[in-house]
Motif scaffolding. Sequence first.
Motif, PDB file in Angstrom:
ATOM      1  N   THR A 105      35.604  17.281  39.069  1.00 12.18           N
ATOM      2  CA  THR A 105      36.921  16.664  38.840  1.00 12.18           C
ATOM      3  C   THR A 105      37.944  17.319  39.877  1.00 12.18           C
ATOM      4  O   THR A 105      37.897  18.471  40.293  1.00 12.18           O
TER       5      THR A 105
ATOM      6  N   ASP B 268      38.410   6.793  23.751  1.00 15.20           N
ATOM      7  CA  ASP B 268      38.181   8.147  24.228  1.00 15.20           C
ATOM      8  C   ASP B 268      39.000   9.181  23.175  1.00 15.20           C
ATOM      9  O   ASP B 268      38.384  10.077  23.273  1.00 15.20           O
TER      10      ASP B 268
ATOM     11  N   SER C  63      47.195  14.721  26.964  1.00 20.64           N
ATOM     12  CA  SER C  63      46.403  13.862  28.011  1.00 20.64           C
ATOM     13  C   SER C  63      45.835  12.232  27.387  1.00 20.64           C
ATOM     14  O   SER C  63      45.688  12.591  25.989  1.00 20.64           O
TER      15      SER C  63
ATOM     16  N   THR D 145      42.840   9.448  28.932  1.00 21.15           N
ATOM     17  CA  THR D 145      41.814   9.069  29.912  1.00 21.15           C
ATOM     18  C   THR D 145      41.412   7.521  30.062  1.00 21.15           C
ATOM     19  O   THR D 145      41.188   7.002  28.831  1.00 21.15           O
TER      20      THR D 145
ATOM     21  N   LYS E 141      38.997   4.811  31.729  1.00 20.16           N
ATOM     22  CA  LYS E 141      37.507   4.648  32.379  1.00 20.16           C
ATOM     23  C   LYS E 141      37.376   3.503  33.492  1.00 20.16           C
ATOM     24  O   LYS E 141      38.149   3.584  34.271  1.00 20.16           O
TER      25      LYS E 141
ATOM     26  N   THR F  76      36.331   8.056  36.178  1.00 15.91           N
ATOM     27  CA  THR F  76      37.438   8.206  35.162  1.00 15.91           C
ATOM     28  C   THR F  76      38.597   8.656  35.842  1.00 15.91           C
ATOM     29  O   THR F  76      38.610   9.470  36.927  1.00 15.91           O
TER      30      THR F  76
ATOM     31  N   THR G 120      42.136  10.645  34.344  1.00 13.16           N
ATOM     32  CA  THR G 120      43.121  11.304  33.284  1.00 13.16           C
ATOM     33  C   THR G 120      44.180  11.747  33.709  1.00 13.16           C
ATOM     34  O   THR G 120      44.613  12.372  34.816  1.00 13.16           O
TER      35      THR G 120
ATOM     36  N   LYS H   2      47.366  14.035  32.621  1.00 11.90           N
ATOM     37  CA  LYS H   2      47.719  15.147  31.847  1.00 11.90           C
ATOM     38  C   LYS H   2      49.243  15.746  31.890  1.00 11.90           C
ATOM     39  O   LYS H   2      49.486  15.693  33.197  1.00 11.90           O
TER      40      LYS H   2
END
Length: 404
Positions: free
Chosen positions: A5, A77, A127, A129, A131, A164, A166, A168
Motif C-alpha cells: 500500500t 466493502d 474511510s 474503498t 475497487k 484498489t 482507499t 481515508k
Amino acid sequence: MCRKTLKYRLYTSKKDKHLIEQIEVAASIWNHSVALTRRYYRMYGKPLGANRLMKHIAKLRRRNPYWQKLGSQAVQDVIQRLDRAYQRFFAARTGRVHVRRRSDRAASTRGRKAGRPGFKSRHRYSSFTLKQAGWKYLGGNRLRVGRHNFKFVLSRPLEGEIKTLTIKRDRCGDLWVCFSVVVADVTPSAVGCDGHAVGLDFGLKTFLTTSDGDRYEAPQPLKQSLKEMAKRQRSLSRKLRGSNNRRKARIRVARLHRRIADQRRDWHFKLAHKICDGADVICLEDLCLKGMQAMWGRKVGDLGYGQFVSILRHVAQKRGKTVLQVDRFFASSKTCSDCGALNQTLSLSDREWVCASCGSLHDRDVNAAVNICREGASSLGVGDVRPSTTPLGGVGRLPLKAIS
C-alpha cells in the motif's frame, strides 16, 4: 508478485466536501448494518451472513438517494469490513485464532482481543474503498474520484498495478489516498555481512543494547512535547461542547499527536535500517508489553517497542535479513554469557554484576543481548555457537549457510 500500500496526502480543496460526504454515507450504511445484524442475532441466535446483508442493503439503496452517493462496490466493502469484524469477534469468543489474509499482520496482532463491532458517528468513521469502478488514475499526481479530479502529494513514485483505492480521513481532518498495488517480487539486495548475527536487548533506560556493545537512546517525542500537549488539552477542555472553537482545539491536539507519532516512526525506520546494515541475523526478545505498560505506564508507549519490531521485520524482509524472537521466559539477564551460570538474586536495580562461578564482570544489558543472540542463533541449527575466548561472550560471525 507481492502486494503493498502506498499512501499519499491529498491537497486541500473545496472539492474535498464530496469525499467527506461519501465517508459519511459509508458511516450511515455501517451503522444501519450493525443495527440490523444485532437485531437478527437477537431473533434467530446466529449472525446475518455478508451475502444476505449485501442483497438487503442493495434493495434499500435503490430507494435511498443519499446512499446512492457512494458507489456500489464501496458499499459492498463496508459490509465486508463488518463481516470480518464479526468473524474476529466470534473467533475471540470461541478461543480460536483468527488468521488474517496477510501473515505479517497475523503475527503482529496475535493474542489481541477483538470486541463486538459497534456504532460509529460520521465524524469517527474514517474511510471508504473503491475497487474497479468509481475512480481513475490520471497520471502524475492526479486522479479522479466520481466526477471530480483531485491532486495528491507525490512524495514517492507510484509503481505497480493499482488494484484498489482507499480515501481515508485522519483525526486532523486531512484526507489521504491509499493505493493498493501489485508489484513484482524483487530479489532482496542484502548487504553482505558474512552472516553476522546480533542480539538486541530492550530496556527502559537504554532503548536498545546490542551484543556488539552499541547502545541506542530513544528520543521519546511524547516526553519532549508534554508541556505543549498539556497546554493544548487545557485549551480544549475550556471550550463548549459542540462549538466550532472546540472543533478547532481538538484538531490542534490531534495535529500534535500526529507529529509525535511521525517523529517516533521516523526514528524507528532509521534505526531499523542501521541495524540491518550491520547484521544478517537479528535476534530479539519476546516481551509482554501490556504487562510492562501496566507497570511503567506512559514511557513504554512512548518508546514504541512493538512498533519498532514490526518496522524491523518489514525492513529485514525487504533486505533479505532474518529476524528471530527468543522465548519470553528465557533468562537472558540472569545467565552468565561466559560460563552459563544462573544468577537468581539479580534484581532490576543491578546494572552490573559479577558471576559467582567464573568471576566475570557483566554489564546487564550487554550480557542479556549476547545471550539473546546465542539463543536465537542456535535455533537456526548451526549447533553450539558459544565462543570460549571472547570476554563478553560475543557471538561474532556465523557461516552464511546459517541464514540461508
